[in-house]
Design an enzyme around this catalytic site. Sequence first.
Site, PDB file in Angstrom:
ATOM      1  N   THR A  90       3.001  -6.146   2.291  1.00 31.08           N
ATOM      2  CA  THR A  90       3.634  -4.812   3.055  1.00 31.08           C
ATOM      3  C   THR A  90       2.489  -3.998   3.265  1.00 31.08           C
ATOM      4  O   THR A  90       2.768  -2.648   3.959  1.00 31.08           O
ATOM      5  CB  THR A  90       4.970  -4.113   2.520  1.00 31.08           C
ATOM      6  OG1 THR A  90       4.247  -3.767   1.106  1.00 31.08           O
ATOM      7  CG2 THR A  90       5.883  -5.044   2.261  1.00 31.08           C
ATOM      8  N   HIS A 123       9.986  -0.464   8.186  1.00 33.68           N
ATOM      9  CA  HIS A 123       9.246  -1.500   8.380  1.00 33.68           C
ATOM     10  C   HIS A 123       9.259  -2.427   7.368  1.00 33.68           C
ATOM     11  O   HIS A 123       9.424  -3.569   7.251  1.00 33.68           O
ATOM     12  CB  HIS A 123       7.753  -1.012   8.559  1.00 33.68           C
ATOM     13  CG  HIS A 123       7.519  -0.220   9.728  1.00 33.68           C
ATOM     14  ND1 HIS A 123       7.725  -0.785  11.081  1.00 33.68           N
ATOM     15  CD2 HIS A 123       7.159   1.232  10.026  1.00 33.68           C
ATOM     16  CE1 HIS A 123       7.431   0.411  11.980  1.00 33.68           C
ATOM     17  NE2 HIS A 123       7.118   1.666  11.359  1.00 33.68           N
ATOM     18  N   ASP A 124       8.480  -2.064   6.112  1.00 34.66           N
ATOM     19  CA  ASP A 124       8.309  -2.917   4.905  1.00 34.66           C
ATOM     20  C   ASP A 124       9.487  -3.569   4.227  1.00 34.66           C
ATOM     21  O   ASP A 124       9.587  -4.731   3.747  1.00 34.66           O
ATOM     22  CB  ASP A 124       7.453  -2.245   3.821  1.00 34.66           C
ATOM     23  CG  ASP A 124       6.158  -1.806   4.571  1.00 34.66           C
ATOM     24  OD1 ASP A 124       5.837  -2.439   5.358  1.00 34.66           O
ATOM     25  OD2 ASP A 124       5.575  -1.029   3.971  1.00 34.66           O
ATOM     26  N   PHE A 168      -0.371  -1.378  12.711  1.00 40.48           N
ATOM     27  CA  PHE A 168      -1.342  -0.713  11.703  1.00 40.48           C
ATOM     28  C   PHE A 168      -2.035  -1.830  10.643  1.00 40.48           C
ATOM     29  O   PHE A 168      -3.000  -1.893  10.539  1.00 40.48           O
ATOM     30  CB  PHE A 168      -0.728   0.316  10.870  1.00 40.48           C
ATOM     31  CG  PHE A 168      -1.514   1.113   9.981  1.00 40.48           C
ATOM     32  CD1 PHE A 168      -2.508   2.054  10.212  1.00 40.48           C
ATOM     33  CD2 PHE A 168      -1.155   0.855   8.715  1.00 40.48           C
ATOM     34  CE1 PHE A 168      -3.298   2.630   9.051  1.00 40.48           C
ATOM     35  CE2 PHE A 168      -1.827   1.286   7.403  1.00 40.48           C
ATOM     36  CZ  PHE A 168      -3.088   2.004   7.792  1.00 40.48           C
ATOM     37  N   ASN A 169      -0.770  -2.313   9.951  1.00 40.89           N
ATOM     38  CA  ASN A 169      -1.347  -3.531   8.959  1.00 40.89           C
ATOM     39  C   ASN A 169      -2.282  -4.394   9.362  1.00 40.89           C
ATOM     40  O   ASN A 169      -3.313  -4.538   8.714  1.00 40.89           O
ATOM     41  CB  ASN A 169      -0.116  -3.971   8.312  1.00 40.89           C
ATOM     42  CG  ASN A 169       0.683  -3.214   7.318  1.00 40.89           C
ATOM     43  OD1 ASN A 169       0.069  -1.897   7.011  1.00 40.89           O
ATOM     44  ND2 ASN A 169       1.923  -3.455   7.171  1.00 40.89           N
ATOM     45  N   ASP A 226       0.819  -1.166  -0.002  1.00 43.38           N
ATOM     46  CA  ASP A 226       0.052  -0.083  -0.137  1.00 43.38           C
ATOM     47  C   ASP A 226       0.744   1.212  -0.190  1.00 43.38           C
ATOM     48  O   ASP A 226       0.780   1.958   0.861  1.00 43.38           O
ATOM     49  CB  ASP A 226      -0.795  -0.053   1.360  1.00 43.38           C
ATOM     50  CG  ASP A 226      -0.208  -0.007   2.598  1.00 43.38           C
ATOM     51  OD1 ASP A 226       0.985  -0.486   2.613  1.00 43.38           O
ATOM     52  OD2 ASP A 226      -0.643   0.413   3.740  1.00 43.38           O
ATOM     53  N   ASP A 232       7.188   0.964   1.841  1.00 48.26           N
ATOM     54  CA  ASP A 232       6.700  -0.214   0.947  1.00 48.26           C
ATOM     55  C   ASP A 232       7.431   0.280  -0.341  1.00 48.26           C
ATOM     56  O   ASP A 232       8.007  -0.756  -1.033  1.00 48.26           O
ATOM     57  CB  ASP A 232       5.098   0.098   0.336  1.00 48.26           C
ATOM     58  CG  ASP A 232       3.953  -0.060   1.383  1.00 48.26           C
ATOM     59  OD1 ASP A 232       3.655  -1.239   1.592  1.00 48.26           O
ATOM     60  OD2 ASP A 232       4.101   0.887   2.266  1.00 48.26           O
ATOM     61  N   ASN A 257      -2.611   2.668   3.788  1.00 53.74           N
ATOM     62  CA  ASN A 257      -2.108   4.102   4.117  1.00 53.74           C
ATOM     63  C   ASN A 257      -2.837   4.974   3.494  1.00 53.74           C
ATOM     64  O   ASN A 257      -3.019   5.902   4.353  1.00 53.74           O
ATOM     65  CB  ASN A 257      -0.714   3.913   3.676  1.00 53.74           C
ATOM     66  CG  ASN A 257       0.441   3.175   4.326  1.00 53.74           C
ATOM     67  OD1 ASN A 257       0.319   3.120   5.271  1.00 53.74           O
ATOM     68  ND2 ASN A 257       1.604   2.648   3.770  1.00 53.74           N
TER      69      ASN A 257
HETATM   70  C1  BDR Z   1       3.183  -0.386   8.553  1.00 54.86           C
HETATM   71  O1  BDR Z   1       2.135   0.688   8.330  1.00 54.86           O
HETATM   72  C2  BDR Z   1       2.337   1.585   7.236  1.00 54.86           C
HETATM   73  O2  BDR Z   1       2.095   2.737   7.527  1.00 54.86           O
HETATM   74  C3  BDR Z   1       3.864   1.148   6.889  1.00 54.86           C
HETATM   75  O3  BDR Z   1       3.787   1.137   5.330  1.00 54.86           O
HETATM   76  C4  BDR Z   1       4.045  -0.322   7.394  1.00 54.86           C
HETATM   77  O4  BDR Z   1       3.652  -1.196   6.291  1.00 54.86           O
HETATM   78  C5  BDR Z   1       3.871  -0.108   9.768  1.00 54.86           C
HETATM   79  O5  BDR Z   1       3.127  -0.224  10.804  1.00 54.86           O
HETATM   80 CA    CA Z   2       3.042  -0.519   4.193  1.00 56.99          CA
END
Ligand code: BDR
Ligand code: CA
Length: 316
Positions: free
Chosen positions: A131, A245-246, A172-173, A13, A18, A46
Amino acid sequence: MQKNAIPMILDGDPGHDDAIAWVVAQASRLTDGICDIRAVTAVGGNVSLKKTTYNMLRVCTLIGLTDVPLAAGAAHPLMRELMSAPSVHGESGLDGPALPEPGVSLCGLSAVELMAKVLRESAEKVTIVSTGPLTNTAALLIAHPELKEKIERISLMGGGVAYGNWTPAAEFNILVDPEAADIVFKSGVPVVMSGLDVTEKALILKEDVERIKSFHTRVGDIVWQWLEFFYQFHRKIGYAGAPMHDPCAVMVLLHPELFTIREYYIEVETGGEYCRGATIADVRHITQNPPNVSAVMDLDREKFVDHLIRAVEVYR
Ligand code: BDR
Ligand code: CA
């Protein structure tokens, strides 16, 4: 196909991190051929699906990932309204430097149809690198259970054994689409979870941004500005750097030796008053259920950053 190649589908996203994950994967494809990218798909997360799809097309154009099929997937989670994160990535989902307009188009299939086609037509098993929210991947598993066997593993960024980032319990994801995550974690397909335990240690510091800035290349100039954008946001909320993160979800496939990985039985909380979206790891083997997740817990930050920077350097 190269002997140790990893056929893969990138699903995300975009999203600054990402986009950087895809920069790393495409750099591998262009050099050692290990990331054998068969398709790229977008999911709402996102920001809206319309924006993540536009961003996917722009990022793929930027990095020359224009010879694989691209598709748009789910606009919203399986059972909920979309909760997005413009505070992190800006209104466009990729705020910061100007990007090229898309020089590629969508292939005409939905993300699930494209993923299914790739799996069906592949002689080898295919890894899904997810991701964003797991909506597309879960929808694939629901629509095509017969193709499960063709999935090597799902390498995802999401969750965390210790804590969340969007709520105290949830990342979040996973929080965006906990039902999708639940389907994925229970699917029986091997899951590699790069959760906050590792991704918040995968920090890009100011001096790392400076190294990329010194390249003065077209892709390098965009990447350092993405990193700078991400860095500034995270410094304001108390992080020591920009958490990658990703990119962890790609890097753990390319360089597993850099990471500490533990096998856990993990369930996703889909209800609950305080813990919706939490990934609950049975660290003490209380349930005695066999592990269903390889949880990535730690990494060698300096080597990780070196690999990431070297990936950016591939683009001239
Ligand atoms: C995840 O949330 C998104 O904002 C980032 O792209 C990542 O995949 C981190 O919590
Ligand atoms: Ca992401």
